[in-house]
Scaffold this active site. Structure first.
Site, PDB file in Angstrom:
ATOM      1  N   ASN A 127       0.936  -1.336  -0.078  1.00 14.29           N
ATOM      2  CA  ASN A 127       0.236  -0.039  -0.071  1.00 14.29           C
ATOM      3  C   ASN A 127       0.839   1.170   0.100  1.00 14.29           C
ATOM      4  OD1 ASN A 127      -1.666   2.138   0.514  1.00 14.29           O
ATOM      5  ND2 ASN A 127      -2.582   1.264   2.473  1.00 14.29           N
ATOM      6  N   CYS A 130       0.378   5.734   1.560  1.00 12.33           N
ATOM      7  CA  CYS A 130       0.648   6.137   3.053  1.00 12.33           C
ATOM      8  C   CYS A 130       1.424   7.210   3.310  1.00 12.33           C
ATOM      9  CB  CYS A 130       1.133   4.817   3.886  1.00 12.33           C
ATOM     10  SG  CYS A 130       2.414   3.867   3.115  1.00 12.33           S
TER      11      CYS A 130
END
Ligand SMILES: Cc1cc2nc3c(=O)[nH]c(=O)nc-3n(C[C@H](O)[C@H](O)[C@H](O)COP(=O)(O)O)c2cc1C
Length: 303
Positions: A127, A130
């Site tokens: 991911n 962030c």
């Protein structure tokens, strides 16, 4: 439904159908992931897991609208060292579990990647949406150098496939896709930065002010970014963003996705959505003359 027409694979991982649970929706807990797998998802992506337990932001953390959801949960998660048991429960179903991780730099991502691999996940999803330590408000995923370093180091740290989940909040997605060259596949897209204002309270609807936009409204953005990246790079892509029916799946596939992830639609339609979309997709592929979903990948791309 798991017809032969739907059977496919991603980076060597066999899938009964092209539908995977997206990160962040009912996937912090092993039992809900297992339930979703039993309800027809071919695989699940876990909630993004970091080094330490995080409680996230104070409510309100979601602001729903017509055809969209705005969220700023704050990367709530139990921390990697508390997460092995959840993976074990989800893996009992016998379908692939993909471990999503987030960190502040390449070193933290690599450590998390090694731990996630040791829990027995089939692949990793990074991911990259962030917060960037170097810039307030910006995401790691908007810095090509950071993306390249993280993906390269994680690839060195593990032997399972690595998927890089790209942020749509960038000027040039192809540049970021190229920076993530070492990844086995790209996941497009994460949520789009947005905000809403509560006019009666005269302040932003979310405690965090800004949030990530998901749901039906973002599908054209996701399809465009998948198309652009596939056309320019030819990479293996997993499409995500606003998918709620078989036709949406096929749009993403024809734009260049090998398989897709479903997120916000689960909040509206529940866990039965996977078998419903699978059944519809099988019929749609038959009507359009495709023997297998993989034959439709990228067919809409103009040469
Ligand atoms: C409540 C919520 C939480 C999410 N949490 C994560 C997360 O932890 N990690 C991540 O990579 N994406 C997360 N996402 C983004 C989704 O995985 C997906 O990329 C995005 O919502 C677009 O797909 P959708 O329109 O089908 O929801 C989250 C989305 C929502 C709505």
């Amino acid at each position: 439904m798991n017809s032969e027409r739907l059977r496919t694979e991603i980076c060597g991982i066999k899938l009964d159908n092209p539908l995977i649970l997206a990160s962040g929706i009912l996937d912090e807990n092993g039992y809900t992931m297992a339930r979703i797998l039993r309800e027809g998802a071919a695989a699940v992506v876990t909630k993004s897991i970091g080094s330490d337990e995080r409680t996230g932001y104070m409510p309100p953390v979601v602001s729903p609208g017509d055809g969209y959801l705005l969220n700023a949960i704050g990367l709530t998660n139990p921390g990697i060292d508390n997460y092995g048991e959840e993976i074990a429960i989800a893996r009992e179903v016998g379908k692939p579990v993909i471990g999503s991780i987030f960190g502040k730099d390449a070193e933290e991502f690599s450590t998390l990647a090694g731990k996630m691999e040791s829990f027995g996940v089939s692949a990793l999803e990074l991911n990259l949406s962030c917060p960037h330590v170097k810039g307030f408000g910006s995401e790691i995923g908007s810095d090509p150098d950071a993306v390249e370093e993280i993906v390269n180091e994680v690839k060195r740290a593990v032997s399972i496939p690595v998927f890089a989940k790209l942020s749509p909040n960038v000027t040039d997605i192809v540049q970021i896709a190229k920076a993530a060259e070492a990844a086995d596949a790209l996941v497009l897209i994460n949520t789009i930065r947005g905000m809403a204002i509560d006019v009666f309270a005269r302040k932003p609807s979310l405690t965090n002010v800004y949030g990530g936009l998901s749901g039906r409204a973002i599908k054209p953005v996701g399809v465009r970014l998948v198309y652009e990246v596939k056309k320019e790079t030819g990479r293996t892509i997993i499409g995500v963003g606003g998918i709620s029916c078989a036709q949406d799946v096929l749009e993403y596939v024809m734009a260049g996705s090998s398989c897709v992830e479903l997120g916000t639609v689960l909040m509206e339609e529940g866990k039965g959505i996977f078998s419903k979309v699978s059944t519809e997709l099988s019929i749609l592929l038959d009507q359009l003359g495709f023997d297998n979903i993989s034959d439709a990948v990228g067919v809409a791309i103009s040469k």
